[in-house]
Write a protein that holds these residues in place. Structure first.
Motif, PDB file in Angstrom:
ATOM      1  N   GLY A  51       0.739  -1.359  -0.042  1.00  0.00           N
ATOM      2  CA  GLY A  51      -0.096   0.008   0.015  1.00  0.00           C
ATOM      3  C   GLY A  51       0.826   1.241   0.089  1.00  0.00           C
ATOM      4  O   GLY A  51       1.774   1.513  -0.731  1.00  0.00           O
ATOM      5  N   TYR A  52       0.537   2.217   0.859  1.00  0.00           N
ATOM      6  CA  TYR A  52       0.945   3.596   0.984  1.00  0.00           C
ATOM      7  C   TYR A  52       2.376   3.597   1.530  1.00  0.00           C
ATOM      8  O   TYR A  52       3.424   4.344   1.030  1.00  0.00           O
ATOM      9  N   GLY A  53       2.829   2.495   2.279  1.00  0.00           N
ATOM     10  CA  GLY A  53       4.187   2.239   2.810  1.00  0.00           C
ATOM     11  C   GLY A  53       5.068   2.043   1.667  1.00  0.00           C
ATOM     12  O   GLY A  53       6.051   2.569   1.544  1.00  0.00           O
ATOM     13  N   ASP A 110       7.085  -7.253  14.160  1.00  0.00           N
ATOM     14  CA  ASP A 110       6.096  -6.599  14.866  1.00  0.00           C
ATOM     15  C   ASP A 110       6.451  -5.267  15.231  1.00  0.00           C
ATOM     16  O   ASP A 110       7.216  -4.825  16.377  1.00  0.00           O
ATOM     17  N   ALA A 111       6.135  -4.391  14.470  1.00  0.00           N
ATOM     18  CA  ALA A 111       6.756  -2.741  14.607  1.00  0.00           C
ATOM     19  C   ALA A 111       6.176  -2.332  15.939  1.00  0.00           C
ATOM     20  O   ALA A 111       6.900  -1.442  16.527  1.00  0.00           O
ATOM     21  N   PHE A 112       5.163  -2.904  16.420  1.00  0.00           N
ATOM     22  CA  PHE A 112       4.594  -2.343  17.825  1.00  0.00           C
ATOM     23  C   PHE A 112       5.501  -2.770  18.845  1.00  0.00           C
ATOM     24  O   PHE A 112       5.310  -2.257  20.207  1.00  0.00           O
ATOM     25  N   ALA A 222       2.610  10.668   8.719  1.00  0.00           N
ATOM     26  CA  ALA A 222       1.635   9.257   8.972  1.00  0.00           C
ATOM     27  C   ALA A 222       0.543   9.962   8.289  1.00  0.00           C
ATOM     28  O   ALA A 222       0.231  11.101   7.946  1.00  0.00           O
ATOM     29  N   TYR A 223      -0.007   8.766   7.736  1.00  0.00           N
ATOM     30  CA  TYR A 223      -1.175   8.654   6.658  1.00  0.00           C
ATOM     31  C   TYR A 223      -2.637   8.716   7.478  1.00  0.00           C
ATOM     32  O   TYR A 223      -2.967   7.896   8.150  1.00  0.00           O
ATOM     33  N   SER A 224      -3.529   9.543   6.761  1.00  0.00           N
ATOM     34  CA  SER A 224      -5.022   9.558   7.609  1.00  0.00           C
ATOM     35  C   SER A 224      -5.975   9.731   6.377  1.00  0.00           C
ATOM     36  O   SER A 224      -5.462   9.676   5.222  1.00  0.00           O
ATOM     37  N   ALA A 243      -9.579   7.076  16.035  1.00  0.00           N
ATOM     38  CA  ALA A 243      -8.216   6.821  15.972  1.00  0.00           C
ATOM     39  C   ALA A 243      -7.426   7.676  15.060  1.00  0.00           C
ATOM     40  O   ALA A 243      -6.481   8.131  15.461  1.00  0.00           O
ATOM     41  N   LYS A 244      -7.786   8.242  13.986  1.00  0.00           N
ATOM     42  CA  LYS A 244      -7.117   9.110  13.086  1.00  0.00           C
ATOM     43  C   LYS A 244      -7.227  10.544  14.037  1.00  0.00           C
ATOM     44  O   LYS A 244      -6.216  11.221  13.662  1.00  0.00           O
ATOM     45  N   ASN A 245      -8.359  10.748  14.547  1.00  0.00           N
ATOM     46  CA  ASN A 245      -8.115  11.939  15.645  1.00  0.00           C
ATOM     47  C   ASN A 245      -6.849  12.035  16.330  1.00  0.00           C
ATOM     48  O   ASN A 245      -6.123  13.123  16.496  1.00  0.00           O
ATOM     49  N   VAL A 274      -7.503   1.209  -3.529  1.00  0.00           N
ATOM     50  CA  VAL A 274      -7.634  -0.295  -2.755  1.00  0.00           C
ATOM     51  C   VAL A 274      -6.266  -0.720  -2.142  1.00  0.00           C
ATOM     52  O   VAL A 274      -5.288  -0.911  -3.089  1.00  0.00           O
ATOM     53  N   THR A 275      -6.503  -1.078  -0.963  1.00  0.00           N
ATOM     54  CA  THR A 275      -5.366  -2.009  -0.338  1.00  0.00           C
ATOM     55  C   THR A 275      -5.967  -2.839   0.623  1.00  0.00           C
ATOM     56  O   THR A 275      -6.935  -3.017   0.635  1.00  0.00           O
ATOM     57  N   GLN A 276      -4.948  -3.705   1.016  1.00  0.00           N
ATOM     58  CA  GLN A 276      -5.395  -4.873   1.867  1.00  0.00           C
ATOM     59  C   GLN A 276      -6.295  -4.396   3.167  1.00  0.00           C
ATOM     60  O   GLN A 276      -7.470  -4.898   3.298  1.00  0.00           O
TER      61      GLN A 276
END
Ligand code: NAD
Length: 394
Positions: A51-53, A110-112, A222-224, A243-245, A274-276
């Protein structure tokens, strides 16, 4: 073996290595056709395999000739089971970088987690010739384990306050039905914010800052998404909107933190594509099918790579580029034009299973979905045997 798509609702459990590599090559060619972008030179992309990344990483490497460090969570092949599409994308991207003499480093995990953050810092410290000057945060994940407490959070994509009834599309069957989604509980709202809000982005920036790995003039983005009123109950006014707020609020606080380094944190509002992840949100696929038709008819359509070329060329390298009243980059400007949205709304009211093919771009949408996994890509021979085991090392 021959690899075919195996779809299950909004996921595809197989991926085609040559199809994925061909799609990566097409995106690299689009970036090269645009030309050189005088931009960042050491870029960390969190969520870099799809996707966007992925598109951001391709623009950084082939537009700016930046060294990139990509963090992602992907599965390698095992026996007859294919690797995930993001694995094949990253393998193809790394191969092309190697051939072009552009350093690319990969961290799969896992990036988290604290462990992946620490591995990434080590990698930057030992492999790069200086500190990071751009951090792209592009994770889309269904769950997150809090690294300090071990608590597991799951996101729930739901409306808030009242049920939401709308038309929805079964993409692969091409059928429209009505769906009613019950409102989220307070706990579901909080969990969704924990997964998709700004906390993990902040932890990444703090970890990099603590290790003295942020350059003077550091930028992070970051993307929103905003979207029209038509889908607001399930997106901007729903759990994901909360979450986006939070993510957008985090940008403001990170900007203050980075100010002494002449840095800034930005949110880019991207176009719906269209992304996953977007395929998993109820109601959105029908909106996408209609939107694509309207935008193509008006010659306004863009893919992830076009959006990211615009981000790097017009905003990340142009400190004076105009932001909206909430300090956000608006890459969704074409999607949100009133002529586009009025037409989408008109079609939305009329559309049904019977007239779906005539009123939307369902065929193209189905193809875009399969493209994510390397299928139906022009020029790829799907009857040929292919080895699913592809190495990420060059
Ligand atoms: P995507 O599903 O295509 O990609 C998600 C990426 O995150 C992949 O590289 C995946 O490997 C990585 N990832 C997921 N969980 C991970 C984990 N635990 N550890 C490491 N990596 C992990 O998603 P996308 O649609 O490109 O979304 C990226 C961002 O863009 C999200 O914030 C999304 O809200 C935003 N956005 C998307 C759209 C859209 O229409 N797709 C529109 C606007 C904004």
């Amino acid at each position: 073996m021959k690899i075919e798509p195996k779809t299950l609702g909004y996921i595809c459990t197989t991926a085609h290595p040559i199809g994925c590599a061909t799609r990566v090559d097409q995106d690299i060619a689009a970036v090269q056709a645009h030309g050189v972008i005088e931009g960042p030179k050491r870029v960390l992309v969190i969520g870099s395999s799809m996707g966007y990344g992925l598109a951001s990483r391709i623009v950084a490497a082939f537009g700016c000739r930046a060294t990139t460090v990509g963090v992602f969570l992907e599965r390698q092949s095992a026996g007859n089971r294919t690797a995930s599409a993001g694995w094949y994308n990253t393998a193809a991207f790394s191969r092309r970088c190697h051939e072009a003499g552009i350093p690319a480093l990969n961290i799969n995990g896992d990036a988290f987690s604290a462990e992946v953050k620490s591995r990434t810092l080590d990698c930057i410290r030992t492999e790069l010739d200086g500190p990071i000057d751009l951090v792209v945060y592009s994770l889309a994940a269904p769950r997150r384990v809090d690294p300090s407490t071990g608590t597991r959070f799951s996101s729930a994509i739901k409306p808030i306050g009242m049920p939401y009834e709308a038309k929805t599309l079964d993409l692969m069957k091409g059928e429209i039905s009505s769906v009613t989604i019950q409102p989220a509980t307070d706990d579901e709202i909080e969990q969704t914010v924990s997964v998709m809000g700004g906390e993990d982005w902040r932890l990444w920036i703090e970890a990099l800052e603590g290790a003295n790995l942020l350059a003077d003039g550091i930028q992070t983005v970051a993307y929103s998404y905003v979207g029209p009123p038509l889908i607001a109950p399930i997106y901007r006014q729903g759990t994901i909107g909360r979450a986006k707020n939070d993510l957008e609020e985090t940008a403001r606080s990170l900007s203050k933190k980075l100010h002494p380094r002449n840095g800034r944190a930005l949110v880019a509002i991207n176009k719906a594509l269209v992304t996953q992840s977007s395929s998993a949100i109820p109601v959105i696929p029908l909106y996408l099918s209609i939107l694509f038709r309207v935008m193509r008819e008006k010659h306004l359509h863009e893919g992830t790579i076009d959006q990211m070329i615009r981000l790097f060329a017009n905003y990340l390298t142009e400190p004076e580029a105009p932001l909206d009243e909430e300090n956000r980059i608006r890459l969704d400007d074409k999607e949100m034009r009133s002529a586009v949205q009025e037409e989408v709304l008109r079609i939305w009211q009329e559309i049904s299973t019977e007239n779906l093919a005539a009123l939307s771009d369902i065929e193209r949408h189905q193809r875009d979905f399969l493209h994510l996994f390397g299928f139906q890509v022009e020029g790829v021979d799907y009857t040929a045997d292919v080895d699913p085991a592809v190495s990420m090392d060059c």
